[in-house]
Scaffold this motif. Structure first.
Motif, mmCIF file in Angstrom:
data_model
loop_
_atom_site.group_PDB
_atom_site.id
_atom_site.type_symbol
_atom_site.label_atom_id
_atom_site.label_comp_id
_atom_site.label_asym_id
_atom_site.label_seq_id
_atom_site.Cartn_x
_atom_site.Cartn_y
_atom_site.Cartn_z
ATOM 1 N N PHE A 142 0.810 -1.206 0.000
ATOM 2 C CA PHE A 142 0.000 0.000 0.000
ATOM 3 C C PHE A 142 0.849 1.264 0.000
ATOM 4 O O PHE A 142 0.498 2.263 -0.625
ATOM 5 C CB PHE A 142 -0.966 0.019 1.191
ATOM 6 C CG PHE A 142 -2.158 -0.876 1.005
ATOM 7 C CD1 PHE A 142 -2.887 -0.868 -0.172
ATOM 8 C CD2 PHE A 142 -2.560 -1.731 2.013
ATOM 9 C CE1 PHE A 142 -3.988 -1.681 -0.349
ATOM 10 C CE2 PHE A 142 -3.655 -2.553 1.856
ATOM 11 C CZ PHE A 142 -4.374 -2.535 0.671
ATOM 12 N N SER A 143 1.999 1.236 0.696
ATOM 13 C CA SER A 143 2.864 2.425 0.685
ATOM 14 C C SER A 143 3.463 2.644 -0.701
ATOM 15 O O SER A 143 3.572 3.785 -1.173
ATOM 16 C CB SER A 143 3.953 2.315 1.748
ATOM 17 O OG SER A 143 4.842 1.272 1.421
ATOM 18 N N LEU A 144 3.857 1.560 -1.410
ATOM 19 C CA LEU A 144 4.353 1.694 -2.774
ATOM 20 C C LEU A 144 3.255 2.211 -3.706
ATOM 21 O O LEU A 144 3.517 3.049 -4.581
ATOM 22 C CB LEU A 144 4.881 0.351 -3.284
ATOM 23 C CG LEU A 144 6.189 -0.149 -2.666
ATOM 24 C CD1 LEU A 144 6.493 -1.567 -3.145
ATOM 25 C CD2 LEU A 144 7.322 0.789 -3.000
ATOM 26 N N LEU A 145 2.062 1.729 -3.502
ATOM 27 C CA LEU A 145 0.935 2.195 -4.298
ATOM 28 C C LEU A 145 0.692 3.685 -4.061
ATOM 29 O O LEU A 145 0.444 4.439 -5.001
ATOM 30 C CB LEU A 145 -0.322 1.384 -3.962
ATOM 31 C CG LEU A 145 -1.586 1.719 -4.733
ATOM 32 C CD1 LEU A 145 -1.410 1.356 -6.197
ATOM 33 C CD2 LEU A 145 -2.782 0.997 -4.144
ATOM 34 N N ALA A 146 0.778 4.125 -2.819
ATOM 35 C CA ALA A 146 0.560 5.533 -2.496
ATOM 36 C C ALA A 146 1.632 6.409 -3.136
ATOM 37 O O ALA A 146 1.335 7.502 -3.642
ATOM 38 C CB ALA A 146 0.543 5.733 -0.988
ATOM 39 N N ILE A 147 2.892 5.942 -3.135
ATOM 40 C CA ILE A 147 3.969 6.715 -3.750
ATOM 41 C C ILE A 147 3.710 6.889 -5.244
ATOM 42 O O ILE A 147 3.810 7.995 -5.792
ATOM 43 C CB ILE A 147 5.332 6.022 -3.495
ATOM 44 C CG1 ILE A 147 5.710 6.129 -2.020
ATOM 45 C CG2 ILE A 147 6.426 6.627 -4.372
ATOM 46 C CD1 ILE A 147 6.881 5.253 -1.619
ATOM 47 N N ASN A 148 3.367 5.795 -5.922
ATOM 48 C CA ASN A 148 3.085 5.868 -7.362
ATOM 49 C C ASN A 148 1.839 6.695 -7.657
ATOM 50 O O ASN A 148 1.786 7.416 -8.656
ATOM 51 C CB ASN A 148 2.941 4.465 -7.954
ATOM 52 C CG ASN A 148 4.275 3.754 -8.028
ATOM 53 O OD1 ASN A 148 5.311 4.382 -8.212
ATOM 54 N ND2 ASN A 148 4.250 2.444 -7.867
#
Length: 143
Positions: free
Chosen positions: A113-119
């Motif tokens: 979810f954190s990677l998704l938020a960054i993208n």
């Protein structure tokens, strides 16, 4: 009646400004035998309207109320019952995340979810640049 007056009435009729009395005058004129030759093309239309006014629908209309109505009621009651049973069992079997997943699975999901938020934030930055570009091009296009 003069054909000039009839021509005016026909014009009013096609413009939808003729009164009911004027329409009746036209029907009577075209029902008579003394129709001017240049107005004869309108005679079948007014004769049809006179004939169609007298037509009546005489066949019986079947109305199905018995079995269908009862079936619809029982299906509605069954749907409500299934919905209530589903809500009851869903409430009684709720468990916390820690009981359902291991700590490793929770950590992996948080990282995803954190990677998704960054993208996702990168994409929104690009949209703000696109909005600025749109504003500037509209300034030139409007002038």
């Amino acid at each position: 009646m003069e054909s000039h007056n009839i021509e005016k009435l026909i014009e009013k009729y096609f413009e939808a400004t003729a009164t009911v009395a004027e329409e009746e005058t036209l029907r009577q004129y075209f029902a008579s035998e003394s129709v001017a030759t240049h107005l004869a093309q309108y005679a079948p239309m007014f004769q049809y309207f006179s004939h169609a006014k007298e037509e009546r629908f005489t066949k019986p209309v079947p109305i199905k109320t018995g079995i269908r109505k009862q079936l619809f009621r029982w299906v509605s009651v069954a749907a409500v019952a299934v919905l209530l049973v589903g809500v009851y069992f869903n409430r009684t079997t709720e468990r916390s995340l820690e009981e359902t997943y291991t700590q490793e699975e929770i950590a992996a999901a948080q990282e995803a979810f954190s990677l998704l938020a960054i993208n996702f934030n990168k994409g929104t930055d690009q949209l703000s640049r696109l909005e600025e570009f749109d504003k500037n091009t509209n300034k030139f296009l409007i002038k």
